[in-house]
Design an enzyme around this catalytic site. Sequence first.
Site, PDB file in Angstrom:
ATOM      1  N   VAL A  79       0.885  -1.163   0.000  1.00  0.00           N
ATOM      2  CA  VAL A  79       0.000   0.000   0.000  1.00  0.00           C
ATOM      3  C   VAL A  79       0.923   1.213   0.000  1.00  0.00           C
ATOM      4  CG1 VAL A  79      -1.800   1.276   1.220  1.00  0.00           C
ATOM      5  CG2 VAL A  79      -1.797  -1.241   1.266  1.00  0.00           C
ATOM      6  N   HIS A  80       0.930   1.944  -1.105  1.00  0.00           N
ATOM      7  CA  HIS A  80       1.831   3.081  -1.306  1.00  0.00           C
ATOM      8  C   HIS A  80       0.987   4.346  -1.320  1.00  0.00           C
ATOM      9  CE1 HIS A  80       4.636   5.813  -3.241  1.00  0.00           C
ATOM     10  NE2 HIS A  80       5.587   4.905  -3.094  1.00  0.00           N
ATOM     11  N   ILE A  81       1.112   5.163  -0.288  1.00  0.00           N
ATOM     12  CA  ILE A  81       0.261   6.344  -0.104  1.00  0.00           C
ATOM     13  C   ILE A  81       0.893   7.555  -0.784  1.00  0.00           C
ATOM     14  CG2 ILE A  81      -0.923   7.818   1.559  1.00  0.00           C
ATOM     15  CD1 ILE A  81      -0.443   5.461   3.611  1.00  0.00           C
TER      16      ILE A  81
END
Length: 155
Positions: A79-81
């Site tokens: 999960v890359h914000i």
Amino acid sequence: MFNLFKKKRNEVASPMTGQVILITEVEDAVFSSKAMGDGFAVKPSERNVYSPIKGKVTSIFPTKYAIGLVDEKGLDVLVHIGIDTVELAGNGFEITVQEGANVDFDTQVATVDLAYLKSKNKPTTTMVIWTNGAKATLAIKPGQYTAKTIIGEVK
């Protein structure tokens, strides 16, 4: 009784409230080219980030913009914000889980200050990538979703 013989599905949820898009529509070539793996993205309208899968937290990046997970079938998920948010050195992010924690769709994993990212000219688009996805087929349905809503499955 016949349900015992059905193949288990790994459902995928939107980690944030917002517009779910195909990975090929992300405004960064590293993601849209699938160089890191297949997945999808969310253009968020709210700050809370939830786990998109049922699994376990495997890593939390020191700069808080990315969280590694592994799903129930052993697929690695990132999960890359935001985009280029590593440059923010953790500012604007709060992680709400620890490495080793079990997660499901109701588990909040982070909070992001969307206004802060925008003030630093960082796109808020959040990617969900299967980094060893050669083993999986991802089927999602793009559209507007509330966080924690099932949007597809991994086969």
